[in-house]
Design a protein around this motif. Structure first.
Motif, PDB file in Angstrom:
ATOM      1  N   LEU A  82      61.384 -58.471  27.563  1.00  0.00           N
ATOM      2  CA  LEU A  82      60.648 -59.710  27.276  1.00  0.00           C
ATOM      3  C   LEU A  82      59.286 -59.702  27.957  1.00  0.00           C
ATOM      4  O   LEU A  82      58.272 -60.067  27.350  1.00  0.00           O
ATOM      5  CB  LEU A  82      61.474 -60.912  27.741  1.00  0.00           C
ATOM      6  N   PHE A  83      59.249 -59.282  29.216  1.00  0.00           N
ATOM      7  CA  PHE A  83      57.990 -59.276  29.957  1.00  0.00           C
ATOM      8  C   PHE A  83      56.992 -58.311  29.332  1.00  0.00           C
ATOM      9  O   PHE A  83      55.812 -58.644  29.163  1.00  0.00           O
ATOM     10  CB  PHE A  83      58.264 -58.912  31.414  1.00  0.00           C
ATOM     11  N   ASN A  84      57.452 -57.117  28.956  1.00  0.00           N
ATOM     12  CA  ASN A  84      56.543 -56.136  28.359  1.00  0.00           C
ATOM     13  C   ASN A  84      56.095 -56.545  26.954  1.00  0.00           C
ATOM     14  O   ASN A  84      54.968 -56.260  26.553  1.00  0.00           O
ATOM     15  CB  ASN A  84      57.216 -54.764  28.316  1.00  0.00           C
ATOM     16  N   ASN A  85      56.978 -57.224  26.216  1.00  0.00           N
ATOM     17  CA  ASN A  85      56.582 -57.721  24.896  1.00  0.00           C
ATOM     18  C   ASN A  85      55.477 -58.769  25.015  1.00  0.00           C
ATOM     19  O   ASN A  85      54.516 -58.769  24.240  1.00  0.00           O
ATOM     20  CB  ASN A  85      57.790 -58.329  24.179  1.00  0.00           C
ATOM     21  N   PHE A  90      48.465 -60.006  25.199  1.00  0.00           N
ATOM     22  CA  PHE A  90      47.180 -60.255  25.839  1.00  0.00           C
ATOM     23  C   PHE A  90      46.194 -59.145  25.463  1.00  0.00           C
ATOM     24  O   PHE A  90      46.589 -57.992  25.271  1.00  0.00           O
ATOM     25  CB  PHE A  90      47.337 -60.310  27.361  1.00  0.00           C
ATOM     26  N   PRO A  91      44.913 -59.465  25.349  1.00  0.00           N
ATOM     27  CA  PRO A  91      43.918 -58.447  24.974  1.00  0.00           C
ATOM     28  C   PRO A  91      43.813 -57.333  26.013  1.00  0.00           C
ATOM     29  O   PRO A  91      43.906 -57.594  27.216  1.00  0.00           O
ATOM     30  CB  PRO A  91      42.607 -59.246  24.886  1.00  0.00           C
ATOM     31  N   MET A 197      48.381 -68.533  14.323  1.00  0.00           N
ATOM     32  CA  MET A 197      49.745 -68.655  13.801  1.00  0.00           C
ATOM     33  C   MET A 197      50.507 -67.345  13.958  1.00  0.00           C
ATOM     34  O   MET A 197      51.694 -67.340  14.299  1.00  0.00           O
ATOM     35  CB  MET A 197      49.706 -69.085  12.335  1.00  0.00           C
ATOM     36  N   LEU A 198      49.829 -66.226  13.705  1.00  0.00           N
ATOM     37  CA  LEU A 198      50.460 -64.920  13.900  1.00  0.00           C
ATOM     38  C   LEU A 198      50.788 -64.680  15.371  1.00  0.00           C
ATOM     39  O   LEU A 198      51.820 -64.075  15.697  1.00  0.00           O
ATOM     40  CB  LEU A 198      49.542 -63.811  13.384  1.00  0.00           C
ATOM     41  N   GLU A 202      54.343 -63.824  16.827  1.00  0.00           N
ATOM     42  CA  GLU A 202      54.594 -62.673  17.670  1.00  0.00           C
ATOM     43  C   GLU A 202      55.259 -63.073  18.988  1.00  0.00           C
ATOM     44  O   GLU A 202      56.057 -62.309  19.539  1.00  0.00           O
ATOM     45  CB  GLU A 202      53.280 -61.933  17.950  1.00  0.00           C
ATOM     46  N   SER A 203      54.928 -64.249  19.498  1.00  0.00           N
ATOM     47  CA  SER A 203      55.602 -64.736  20.704  1.00  0.00           C
ATOM     48  C   SER A 203      57.090 -64.947  20.440  1.00  0.00           C
ATOM     49  O   SER A 203      57.938 -64.592  21.268  1.00  0.00           O
ATOM     50  CB  SER A 203      54.966 -66.053  21.169  1.00  0.00           C
TER      51      SER A 203
END
Length: 225
Positions: A82-85, A90-91, A197-198, A202-203
């Motif tokens: 979860l943390f790595n996803n 983030f940019p 929205m994407l 993705e979140s």
């Protein structure tokens, strides 16, 4: 400037070094600090999530004395993925879970451990699991082959599922983002709304895929007990 569309998933795209993999270690600097500070809403939220996952994993595994504490392994696995996803959203932060080498490193040792434990301690049960109940005798050899193949590809399917879902969303956002300079002001505003929205989608995918990976690992472990 990207030379091709997939260069954003290249771990050595910057300075010809693999420093991007260090993004997987950021949790060591950030997460443990929570446990050394006064409990906050974030602490209570994470404790609630961990307790809920513990109860669900315990239900899947069963109340067996040999499995006490094993839910902590799957909670840690869920937390890491979860943390790595989320970091990948983030940019300029490398998404380590979009690579097969990372996902296979998580899935293969778990699956191999389950298989070794099952075949050593529950050999009869493992043989019986190769033939589902009610299978006609004439189909038993075929069912053994099918069950064996499906068992062998489990770590690969875990890794491919996570990698494909992480790459697909990021790739779509990259494709839409590259069309920005060529759009008019009105279309650019629409593009920003679509990108937001994407990002929200993705979140959700980041949470769902980490949960699916942990749940499937738990189910695979419950079959060898």
């Amino acid at each position: 400037m990207m030379m091709n569309l997939f260069s954003s998933f290249d771990p050595s795209s910057n300075w010809n070094l693999s420093l991007n993999w260090s993004s997987s270690l950021l949790g060591i600097l950030i997460i443990p600090s929570m446990f050394w500070m006064i409990p906050s809403r974030l602490n209570f939220l994470w404790i609630k999530i961990s307790s809920t996952l513990h109860l669900e994993f315990k239900t899947l595994i069963g109340n067996n004395m040999k499995t006490n504490g094993s839910t902590l392994i799957f909670i840690s696995l869920f937390t890491l993925i979860l943390f790595n996803n989320f970091l990948g959203l983030f940019p300029y932060i490398f998404t380590s879970t979009s690579h097969m080498i990372m996902n296979l490193t998580l899935a293969l040792p778990l699956w191999l451990t389950f298989m070794i434990f099952g075949w050593i301690n529950n050999t009869i049960h493992m043989f019986a699991h190769l033939v589902p109940m009610g299978t006609p005798p004439i189909l038993m050899p075929f069912m053994v082959c099918i069950e064996t193949i499906s068992n062998l590809i489990r770590p690969g399917t875990l890794a491919v599922r996570l990698s494909a879902n992480m790459i697909a969303g990021h790739l779509l956002m990259t494709l839409l983002g590259n069309t920005g300079p060529m759009l008019s002001s009105m279309m650019l505003n629409i593009l920003i709304i679509v990108q937001l929205m994407l990002l929200l989608l993705e979140s959700a995918v980041s949470i769902i895929q980490s949960y699916v990976f942990a749940i499937l690992s738990t189910l695979y472990s419950s079959e060898v007990i």
